[in-house]
Design an enzyme around this catalytic site. Sequence first.
Site, PDB file in Angstrom:
ATOM      1  N   ASP A   8       0.874  -1.159   0.000  1.00  0.00           N
ATOM      2  CA  ASP A   8       0.000   0.000   0.000  1.00  0.00           C
ATOM      3  C   ASP A   8       0.923   1.224   0.000  1.00  0.00           C
ATOM      4  OD1 ASP A   8      -2.368   1.570   0.244  1.00  0.00           O
ATOM      5  OD2 ASP A   8      -2.058   1.685   2.407  1.00  0.00           O
ATOM      6  N   ASP A  10      -0.272   5.225   0.721  1.00  0.00           N
ATOM      7  CA  ASP A  10      -0.631   6.214   1.744  1.00  0.00           C
ATOM      8  C   ASP A  10      -0.600   5.572   3.122  1.00  0.00           C
ATOM      9  OD1 ASP A  10      -1.358   8.616   0.158  1.00  0.00           O
ATOM     10  OD2 ASP A  10      -2.888   7.304  -0.677  1.00  0.00           O
ATOM     11  N   ASP A 206      -1.677  -0.296   5.957  1.00  0.00           N
ATOM     12  CA  ASP A 206      -1.862   0.427   7.219  1.00  0.00           C
ATOM     13  C   ASP A 206      -3.305   0.365   7.710  1.00  0.00           C
ATOM     14  OD1 ASP A 206      -2.771   2.223   5.127  1.00  0.00           O
ATOM     15  OD2 ASP A 206      -2.770   3.812   6.636  1.00  0.00           O
TER      16      ASP A 206
END
Length: 257
Positions: A8, A10, A206
């Site tokens: 991922d 961001d 996240d």
Amino acid sequence: MFKNIIFDMDGVLWRGLEEIGDLSESFKIIEANQVNFALATNNSTKRRIRYVEKLAGFDVHVKEEQIFTSGTVSADYLKSIYPKGTKAYVIGEAGLKSFMTDAGFELVDEDAELVLVGLDREISYDKLAKAGQLILYNQAKFYGTNADPSFPGNNGLLPGAGAMLSPIVTTTGIEPVCFGKPSPMMYQQALDYLGALAEETLMIGDRVDTDATGAQALGIKTAVLLSGVASQEDVDAHTPKVDFVAKDLDDLLKQLY
């Protein structure tokens, strides 16, 4: 430990404009261990080249084809079920609109056969009203790039694509079909690109509700970093349990290598 990694972005590689940790050193470790990797994000606002340029600014060099977004996955899937020239009403930014036009759709404000909604930082009442009317009165099919309620910015959480979808759902009573994580579609495309087996691949994200859930659906091992959205409490409450938890990418790589 793993032949392949799906990142991922961001909250894992950066928050807003700021890199998390030392990305150049992190990716040197990955390269030294001969790990293949792809990048997968629910952010649909940018073209792939913008991610290539952003990563280059952190001295990390990737190819466009290594990058998968909820915008690319949405356009690819919709292209597979609608003929070229289909009229689409798109709420989103330049990246999403370019993915749709590249896929052969005609972007319109009237008589659309489908409505596709992604993150739009210039969202307005008029845009939301138009989408709702097309869905209710033109029987346009309702799609979303992803349903993330938020994403991490420089100063904390910001409204995500899910925040754009919510008013339209409230207005119409209709839920959209969404293509981004936690749908496993993006991960499957990344695996296909890497020529990878799920059991040889680690997903680093996240969020437990999107990143981990989507990867676990395909049997991909999961690592959740606490540098973005998820807290330790979120990780502890998630089932099935994730395979690794770390403060950030630097901390995770110390665990793995």
